[in-house]
Design a protein around this motif. Structure first.
Motif, PDB file in Angstrom:
ATOM      1  N   TYR A 523      44.703 -11.249  19.640  1.00  0.00           N
ATOM      2  CA  TYR A 523      45.162 -11.482  21.014  1.00  0.00           C
ATOM      3  C   TYR A 523      46.415 -10.668  21.335  1.00  0.00           C
ATOM      4  CZ  TYR A 523      41.983 -15.520  20.866  1.00  0.00           C
ATOM      5  OH  TYR A 523      40.876 -16.330  20.745  1.00  0.00           O
ATOM      6  N   HIS A 524      46.578  -9.524  20.667  1.00  0.00           N
ATOM      7  CA  HIS A 524      47.775  -8.723  20.921  1.00  0.00           C
ATOM      8  C   HIS A 524      47.803  -8.173  22.338  1.00  0.00           C
ATOM      9  CE1 HIS A 524      45.083  -5.253  20.147  1.00  0.00           C
ATOM     10  NE2 HIS A 524      45.939  -4.594  20.901  1.00  0.00           N
ATOM     11  N   SER A 525      46.633  -8.001  22.950  1.00  0.00           N
ATOM     12  CA  SER A 525      46.600  -7.466  24.313  1.00  0.00           C
ATOM     13  C   SER A 525      47.261  -8.428  25.294  1.00  0.00           C
ATOM     14  CB  SER A 525      45.161  -7.179  24.743  1.00  0.00           C
ATOM     15  OG  SER A 525      44.348  -8.337  24.652  1.00  0.00           O
ATOM     16  N   LEU A 526      47.330  -9.718  24.930  1.00  0.00           N
ATOM     17  CA  LEU A 526      48.052 -10.691  25.746  1.00  0.00           C
ATOM     18  C   LEU A 526      49.514 -10.798  25.319  1.00  0.00           C
ATOM     19  CD1 LEU A 526      45.445 -13.612  25.943  1.00  0.00           C
ATOM     20  CD2 LEU A 526      46.018 -11.979  27.739  1.00  0.00           C
ATOM     21  N   SER A 527      49.745 -10.959  24.020  1.00  0.00           N
ATOM     22  CA  SER A 527      51.114 -11.241  23.556  1.00  0.00           C
ATOM     23  C   SER A 527      52.037 -10.038  23.702  1.00  0.00           C
ATOM     24  CB  SER A 527      51.087 -11.722  22.112  1.00  0.00           C
ATOM     25  OG  SER A 527      50.557 -10.740  21.246  1.00  0.00           O
ATOM     26  N   TYR A 528      51.560  -8.840  23.349  1.00  0.00           N
ATOM     27  CA  TYR A 528      52.431  -7.669  23.452  1.00  0.00           C
ATOM     28  C   TYR A 528      52.772  -7.367  24.913  1.00  0.00           C
ATOM     29  CZ  TYR A 528      51.834  -6.439  18.496  1.00  0.00           C
ATOM     30  OH  TYR A 528      51.862  -6.432  17.124  1.00  0.00           O
ATOM     31  N   SER A 529      51.761  -7.415  25.771  1.00  0.00           N
ATOM     32  CA  SER A 529      52.009  -7.161  27.198  1.00  0.00           C
ATOM     33  C   SER A 529      52.852  -8.269  27.798  1.00  0.00           C
ATOM     34  CB  SER A 529      50.685  -7.035  27.953  1.00  0.00           C
ATOM     35  OG  SER A 529      49.960  -5.907  27.527  1.00  0.00           O
ATOM     36  N   GLY A 530      52.555  -9.522  27.430  1.00  0.00           N
ATOM     37  CA  GLY A 530      53.313 -10.640  27.974  1.00  0.00           C
ATOM     38  C   GLY A 530      54.774 -10.605  27.554  1.00  0.00           C
ATOM     39  N   ARG A 531      55.051 -10.110  26.362  1.00  0.00           N
ATOM     40  CA  ARG A 531      56.424 -10.063  25.870  1.00  0.00           C
ATOM     41  C   ARG A 531      57.158  -8.791  26.299  1.00  0.00           C
ATOM     42  NH1 ARG A 531      58.583 -13.009  22.043  1.00  0.00           N
ATOM     43  NH2 ARG A 531      57.463 -14.841  21.270  1.00  0.00           N
ATOM     44  N   CYS A 532      56.479  -7.662  26.253  1.00  0.00           N
ATOM     45  CA  CYS A 532      57.156  -6.368  26.415  1.00  0.00           C
ATOM     46  C   CYS A 532      56.803  -5.641  27.711  1.00  0.00           C
ATOM     47  CB  CYS A 532      56.806  -5.454  25.240  1.00  0.00           C
ATOM     48  SG  CYS A 532      57.031  -6.192  23.626  1.00  0.00           S
ATOM     49  N   GLY A 533      55.768  -6.105  28.406  1.00  0.00           N
ATOM     50  CA  GLY A 533      55.262  -5.365  29.547  1.00  0.00           C
ATOM     51  C   GLY A 533      54.209  -4.369  29.103  1.00  0.00           C
ATOM     52  N   PRO A 534      53.251  -4.033  29.956  1.00  0.00           N
ATOM     53  CA  PRO A 534      52.128  -3.169  29.562  1.00  0.00           C
ATOM     54  C   PRO A 534      52.550  -1.800  29.036  1.00  0.00           C
ATOM     55  CG  PRO A 534      51.699  -4.242  31.670  1.00  0.00           C
ATOM     56  CD  PRO A 534      53.124  -4.533  31.333  1.00  0.00           C
ATOM     57  N   GLN A 535      53.541  -1.182  29.661  1.00  0.00           N
ATOM     58  CA  GLN A 535      53.924   0.177  29.255  1.00  0.00           C
ATOM     59  C   GLN A 535      54.557   0.183  27.859  1.00  0.00           C
ATOM     60  OE1 GLN A 535      56.441   2.225  32.041  1.00  0.00           O
ATOM     61  NE2 GLN A 535      56.596   4.070  30.792  1.00  0.00           N
ATOM     62  N   LYS A 536      55.476  -0.740  27.628  1.00  0.00           N
ATOM     63  CA  LYS A 536      56.137  -0.787  26.323  1.00  0.00           C
ATOM     64  C   LYS A 536      55.146  -1.226  25.240  1.00  0.00           C
ATOM     65  CE  LYS A 536      59.736   0.075  25.640  1.00  0.00           C
ATOM     66  NZ  LYS A 536      60.375   1.319  25.159  1.00  0.00           N
ATOM     67  N   ALA A 537      54.231  -2.139  25.579  1.00  0.00           N
ATOM     68  CA  ALA A 537      53.204  -2.561  24.621  1.00  0.00           C
ATOM     69  C   ALA A 537      52.355  -1.368  24.200  1.00  0.00           C
ATOM     70  CB  ALA A 537      52.335  -3.658  25.230  1.00  0.00           C
ATOM     71  N   TYR A 538      52.000  -0.531  25.169  1.00  0.00           N
ATOM     72  CA  TYR A 538      51.216   0.680  24.871  1.00  0.00           C
ATOM     73  C   TYR A 538      52.000   1.609  23.943  1.00  0.00           C
ATOM     74  CZ  TYR A 538      48.763   5.105  25.711  1.00  0.00           C
ATOM     75  OH  TYR A 538      48.102   6.297  25.557  1.00  0.00           O
TER      76      TYR A 538
END
Length: 731
Positions: A523-538
């Motif tokens: 579920y990293h596509s939720l947690s990373y984006s939810g925590r860091c924002g889509p651009q930083k998660a990418y």
């Protein structure tokens, strides 16, 4: 300064040192694959300083004569040789000079109380150059589960960071003191800043750098030191008829995680790992195997086996690896002991079942020393409020399918223990020596179908994360990750899924999956984006570079960073949890409260991630994962340094690593490659003298599993890393 790292591998120590130095210096990295590679890297980088955090090869004379070159040796001043940590954990207390004689006298209970690391200058003789800094630390070689790798990641790495930073400062100070300012300018007027600092390899350290440790300014407290030779795997063999459980444990743990102890205790030659002493007062598996001879398997638990010892105790062997024979293309995977011994016919399934020795079903930490992967500590912080600390100490942080299932059983127990009268308000994931490194690549590599086992493993670890995002949340239980050890890939995502992430200041985080050829799940596509924002998660998924806890906190991946390690860090985490449980307040709104996490959203995210993972396991794109997993597990020596580390080899914006190209994700790209390989394969095997037509219809053979497996299977024709340990044995 411009600093060049020369390393055998970019390991936990070199990553931590990179993170510590790169804040103030430009650091570039080169794998020491050959003398020519090291020389060319030095010419390209033209560094002010070269540091070798983890190097098993000799630095070329052309390098150390022209550049100040520092070696980080995992031993105090006067110690030398490639197996320093191995010898000290084996029980070398400094009273015997001759190494051969020492191996026959390692029964003493008098062990060193301290060990250290030395930062010394490279010269022609190994580990004998001028000392620029040394640091020491206390050590208890009989501490439960203290292996060579754990000592290296912990006390050795902390001492190495401290000493290396001190050495760099000292070198700069001496270089400044011998540097002349520009003509007509004084130091105060900026003469120093007007010129580049030149660090000559001819400058010399002060004598006290060799005699006084950095932190305490005290001489080494651990006794005499010597030059010790390479400690080979076979020299760690133990004699069950005369060696006690403690002595056997030392001989195993001093070679863990590599190369292991090469032993015949099970019959065939096997590298064995683990070495945890069984200290049950009634003896190992009491009543099941009365009067068992030393060396007999008397118990099994969670894929580990316990052998009886001559002093009435036992030793747990958690993993085994078959030795490499001359006919073998590559190293064998390291596998859980039960599955490895069953595969060899040493144990049968019924034998394993008969010897099963379970711990009490309350999930508490055992009162005596034993092998235990998962335990729960329930703590009451206020009337009718409790927190559950969930520990999971899986070998090398890898979470195999059955271990994920075991962890879920523990989570179910926590839920069942939460009552209306005494609710569980918080679940704290504490991990173990590692926090987690995601799926178990060695187990996958050893399976009859790596793709199928990969699929089962990733689904089961997703089930674990689902408990964090749904099962606990739906019961108003706060989830907290206490990251006390390093984490990578799915392990970082496991932590990120919690409401709150607390990390120790010493840990290293590697969030990306891409280096092993995976899209990733948990579920990293939720947690990373939810925590860091889509651009930083990418960015963090594509960068494939380590993060410090402070960097992770700055982008939202971590919420709090606490200094310290060991019991001190544990205490700080527990104090933080106590405040949360007693107050009922998290301090700030967690990402889970801002992101919709309905069952539908969770199902959609999981389906999307697993659809990508299915292509990583089964489609033509799977070649990237299967080949990289093969190389990682079987320790195949890399052919070059990734450009993301070796920035001195980036000659332009189009000079990229394979993983940085867009077609790295393109299934059709791999399909085209497969078809070309297929054509070439049939062209060669059919003895044709003209190229096959590019329009040839391959549809009838494209999905033939044997052909695809043959073309996509990794080849073990590369040199093995640490070949001094893993030289082929005679069949």
């Amino acid at each position: 300064m411009k600093i060049l790292f020369l390393c055998t591998a970019h390991n936990s120590l070199s990553q931590r040192l990179y993170l510590a130095l790169s804040t103030f210096h430009h650091v570039t990295i080169e794998y020491a694959l050959s003398e020519d590679v090291m020389i060319s890297a030095t010419k390209l980088a033209n560094p002010d300083l070269i540091i070798c955090p983890f190097l098993t090869a000799r630095v070329p004379k052309e390098v150390y004569e022209n550049y100040m070159t520092l070696i980080i040796h995992p031993g105090p001043p006067g110690d030398a040789g490639p197996s320093s940590l191995d010898w000290v954990l084996l029980g070398d207390n400094g009273t015997v000079d001759n190494a051969g004689e020492l191996l026959n006298t390692l029964s003493s209970d008098v062990c060193r109380t301290h060990w250290g690391i030395t930062v010394l200058q490279a010269i022609e003789q190994f580990d004998a150059g001028p000392v620029w800094a040394f640091e020491q630390f206390s050590i208890n070689i009989d501490q439960q589960t203290l292996s060579k790798s754990e000592l290296y990641r912990g006390a050795v790495s902390r001492a190495a960071i401290s000493a290396t930073l001190a050495a760099v400062r000292r070198i700069q100070d001496i270089a400044f003191s011998t540097q002349k300012p520009l003509t007509g300018q004084s130091e105060v007027e900026g003469g120093w800043s007007a010129i580049e600092l030149q660090i000559s390899p001819d400058i010399r350290p002060h004598p006290e750098y060799k005699t006084l440790s950095v932190a305490t300014q005290e001489p080494f407290q651990g006794g005499p030191t010597f030059h010790r030779p390479l400690l080979k795997a076979a020299q760690r063999e133990f004699n069950v008829a005369k060696h006690t459980a403690q002595q056997i444990s030392r001989r195993i743990r001093c070679g863990d995680s590599q190369p292991g102890s090469l032993s015949k205790v099970f019959g065939p030659d096997l590298y064995v790992y683990g070495g945890i002493v069984e200290d049950c007062p009634e003896g190992p598996n009491p009543g099941a195997c009365p009067g068992a001879f030393p060396g007999t398997v008397v118990a099994t638990r969670n894929s580990a086996v316990c052998i009886a010892t001559c002093d009435g105790r036992g030793v747990w062997i958690t993993h085994v690896r078959r030795p490499k024979k001359a006919k073998d293309a590559a190293l064998w995977p390291k596998v859980p002991a039960v599955s490895g011994l069953v595969a060899l016919g040493v144990l049968t399934a019924s034998h394993v079942q008969d010897l099963q020795w379970d711990l009490p079903n309350n999930w508490a930490k055992s009162p005596f020393q034993t092998f235990q992967e998962v335990w729960i500590d329930f703590v009451s912080y206020a009337p009718s409020k409790q927190a559950a600390y969930l520990y999971f100490d899986f070998y090398n942080g890898a979470m195999a399918t059955d271990q994920c299932s075991y962890l879920i059983q523990a989570m179910d127990y926590i839920i069942a223990s939460s009552t209306s009268d005494n609710p569980v308000c918080a679940v704290v994931l504490m991990g173990g020596q590692y926090f987690s490194n995601g799926i178990a690549l060695n187990v996958i590599e050893a399976s009859s179908s790596p793709a199928t086992e990969s699929w089962l493993n990733i689904n089961r670890i997703d089930d674990v994360v689902h408990y964090l995002l749904h099962e606990f949340r739906s019961r108003n239980i706060v989830t907290i990750a206490g990251v006390r050890g390093n984490a990578a890939a799915g392990g970082v995502a496991l932590a990120a899924a919690c409401d709150i992430v607390v990390a120790g200041s010493d840990v290293v985080l590697n969030p990306a999956y891409r280096g092993i050829g995976l899209y990733g799940s948990e579920y990293h596509s939720l947690s990373y984006s939810g925590r860091c924002g889509p651009q930083k998660a990418y960015q963090i998924l594509r960068s494939m570079t380590p993060l410090s806890p402070f960097q992770a906190r700055s982008i939202g991946l971590v919420d709090h960073v606490f200094p310290g390690n060991g019991s001190l860090l544990d205490k700080r985490i527990r104090n933080h949890v106590a405040v949360i449980v007693r107050s009922g307040k998290l301090g700030r709104i967690p990402w889970t409260a801002k992101q919709e996490l309905s069952p539908a959203v969770l199902a959609q995210a999981r389906a999307k991630e697993l659809s990508e993972m299915a292509q990583d396991f089964y489609s033509p794109r799977s070649v990237r994962y299967h080949s990289r997993r093969f190389n990682f597990v079987r320790k195949v020596k890399p052919k070059q340094t990734p450009l993301r580390f070796a920035t001195h080899r980036r000659f332009g914006a189009d000079h990229l690593d394979e993983e940085e190209h867009n077609d790295f994700d393109d299934v059709e790209h791999y399909q085209r490659q497969f078809e070309l390989q297929l054509q070439h394969h049939f062209h060669i095997t059919s003895g044709a003298t003209t190229p096959l037509s590019s329009t040839r219809d391959a549809s009838s053979i494209r999905d033939t599993s044997s052909t695809r497996d043959d073309l996509h299977s990794p080849r073990g024709n590369g040199e093995t890393m640490f070949s001094c340990y893993y030289a082929p044995v005679k069949a």
